[in-house]
Write a protein that holds these residues in place. Sequence first.
Motif, PDB file in Angstrom:
ATOM      1  N   SER A 269      17.969 -16.703  -3.541  1.00 45.20           N
ATOM      2  CA  SER A 269      18.239 -16.333  -4.937  1.00 45.20           C
ATOM      3  C   SER A 269      18.331 -14.814  -4.991  1.00 45.20           C
ATOM      4  O   SER A 269      18.238 -14.140  -3.958  1.00 45.20           O
ATOM      5  N   GLU A 270      18.510 -14.272  -6.206  1.00 49.32           N
ATOM      6  CA  GLU A 270      18.758 -12.832  -6.298  1.00 49.32           C
ATOM      7  C   GLU A 270      17.525 -11.985  -5.983  1.00 49.32           C
ATOM      8  O   GLU A 270      17.643 -10.801  -5.743  1.00 49.32           O
ATOM      9  N   ASP A 271      16.331 -12.601  -6.012  1.00 55.85           N
ATOM     10  CA  ASP A 271      15.141 -11.786  -5.754  1.00 55.85           C
ATOM     11  C   ASP A 271      14.378 -12.172  -4.483  1.00 55.85           C
ATOM     12  O   ASP A 271      13.460 -11.464  -4.080  1.00 55.85           O
ATOM     13  N   ARG A 272      14.741 -13.296  -3.859  1.00 55.83           N
ATOM     14  CA  ARG A 272      14.017 -13.685  -2.639  1.00 55.83           C
ATOM     15  C   ARG A 272      14.766 -14.755  -1.865  1.00 55.83           C
ATOM     16  O   ARG A 272      15.693 -15.380  -2.398  1.00 55.83           O
ATOM     17  N   MET A 273      14.282 -14.995  -0.629  1.00 57.60           N
ATOM     18  CA  MET A 273      14.745 -16.167   0.112  1.00 57.60           C
ATOM     19  C   MET A 273      13.509 -16.904   0.626  1.00 57.60           C
ATOM     20  O   MET A 273      12.614 -16.291   1.221  1.00 57.60           O
ATOM     21  N   VAL A 274      13.474 -18.201   0.376  1.00 62.10           N
ATOM     22  CA  VAL A 274      12.388 -19.024   0.903  1.00 62.10           C
ATOM     23  C   VAL A 274      12.932 -19.721   2.152  1.00 62.10           C
ATOM     24  O   VAL A 274      13.972 -20.380   2.096  1.00 62.10           O
ATOM     25  N   VAL A 275      12.234 -19.513   3.267  1.00 64.06           N
ATOM     26  CA  VAL A 275      12.675 -20.085   4.538  1.00 64.06           C
ATOM     27  C   VAL A 275      11.678 -21.164   4.936  1.00 64.06           C
ATOM     28  O   VAL A 275      10.485 -20.890   5.072  1.00 64.06           O
ATOM     29  N   ASP A 276      12.141 -22.384   5.123  1.00 63.03           N
ATOM     30  CA  ASP A 276      11.273 -23.453   5.610  1.00 63.03           C
ATOM     31  C   ASP A 276      11.792 -23.917   6.965  1.00 63.03           C
ATOM     32  O   ASP A 276      12.997 -24.129   7.144  1.00 63.03           O
ATOM     33  N   SER A 277      10.856 -24.067   7.915  1.00 61.14           N
ATOM     34  CA  SER A 277      11.210 -24.589   9.243  1.00 61.14           C
ATOM     35  C   SER A 277       9.972 -25.288   9.788  1.00 61.14           C
ATOM     36  O   SER A 277       8.949 -25.364   9.099  1.00 61.14           O
ATOM     37  N   ASP A 278      10.047 -25.762  11.020  1.00 64.56           N
ATOM     38  CA  ASP A 278       8.860 -26.448  11.558  1.00 64.56           C
ATOM     39  C   ASP A 278       7.708 -25.473  11.795  1.00 64.56           C
ATOM     40  O   ASP A 278       6.588 -25.872  12.096  1.00 64.56           O
TER      41      ASP A 278
END
Length: 343
Positions: A269-278
């Motif tokens: 999004s314009e203010d952050r990135m949420v990264v999900d992985s194992d």
Amino acid sequence: MGAGNVAARHARVLSGFPDVRIAGVADTDAARAARLAREYGAASYGSHTALLRDERLDAVYVCVPPFAHGPIELAVLDAGLSLFVEKPLALDEGTARRVAATARRTGAVTAVGHHWRYMDVVDEARRRLGDRPVRLALGMWLDKVPPVPWWPRLDGSGGQVVEQAVHVLDLARLLVGEVAEVSAHESGHPPEQAEGAAGPGGAGGAAGKDGTAGIGGADGTAGRVGAATGALLRFRDGAAGILGATCLLSWKHRAGLEIYAEGLALRISEDRMVVDSDRGREVVTESGDARRRVDRAFVDAVLHRGEDVRAPYEDALRTHRLACAVARAAASGVPVTLDDDEG
Ligand SMILES: NC(=O)c1ccc[n+]([C@@H]2O[C@H](COP(=O)([O-])OP(=O)(O)OC[C@H]3O[C@@H](n4cnc5c(N)ncnc54)[C@H](O)[C@@H]3O)[C@@H](O)[C@H]2O)c1
């Protein structure tokens, strides 16, 4: 050219650069032009032709609403100047194709206001993705009707996908690839607003007093933008995409793009990135500098000091064509295929 919201933002950023001087401001609303010009010690004009005639310029920012694009860009390019254009490129595809062809002919430095391309989180998303193929992209723009008079009418803004969700489509092209085919469905219309009733004429357009510009339906909805759009995208490399947009809220709810690849989920999004992985969840925060970087990169290109224009007109034309294809598919109910030509 244009002295509204986004012009004020660019003027503020540009005035902070030691190697830029704002020479003139033109707006069909001369009082607006004068107000913005005064802030920066610039000359003001009631038309783009007067500004081009009277000032010696290197570059022009075109910050007008979608319905007003075309003649200004062509005049700027014919004058041999560099060109920055705010998105969307136009209401339609034809106008943007004509400008692109002229830019190609003149060889001008061009840039388009797709500043998302300069976000840290977007650079980081590219790094995280590496050469992993993306299989699914979910884009959304869930917002309010913007408080500008030309927006609620199709002949003013081109609709929400062309005018707003185009940022998300541009990001999808950057991170996933080109789109081969779109289908879409549109639903309803946002409630009439007193401000919106002015139509594009309220912002200097050619609409009639009632803002209908010759369009009008018995139910009063003809020519108004849709309230919600759902689109299905087939990317050339086989990835699936879904875009959802609505302007039915009274606040900006969410705008961004989710990307899914094997073992990796990115929510940008314009203010952050949420990264999900194992390995769990990580949140990458955006610095908020993209709106300055997009201007700096253009100025550097104009001055031959850098080559970091990330959305030249020619490239932005592809994004615009995609947005127009979604709008066309939604209006007709028939899937639209995007061909591979140069634009
Ligand atoms: N990249 C971004 O983040 C971003 C942000 C805001 C707006 N925008 C885009 O910028 C464009 C303008 O938006 P805004 O919010 O500044 O609108 P606005 O209505 O505040 O300003 C537009 C101005 O253009 C003037 N104008 C209209 N026709 C003209 C003409 N032929 N010549 C000169 N001036 C003319 C109007 O009188 C008005 O003052 C829109 O397309 C919008 O999508 C981009």
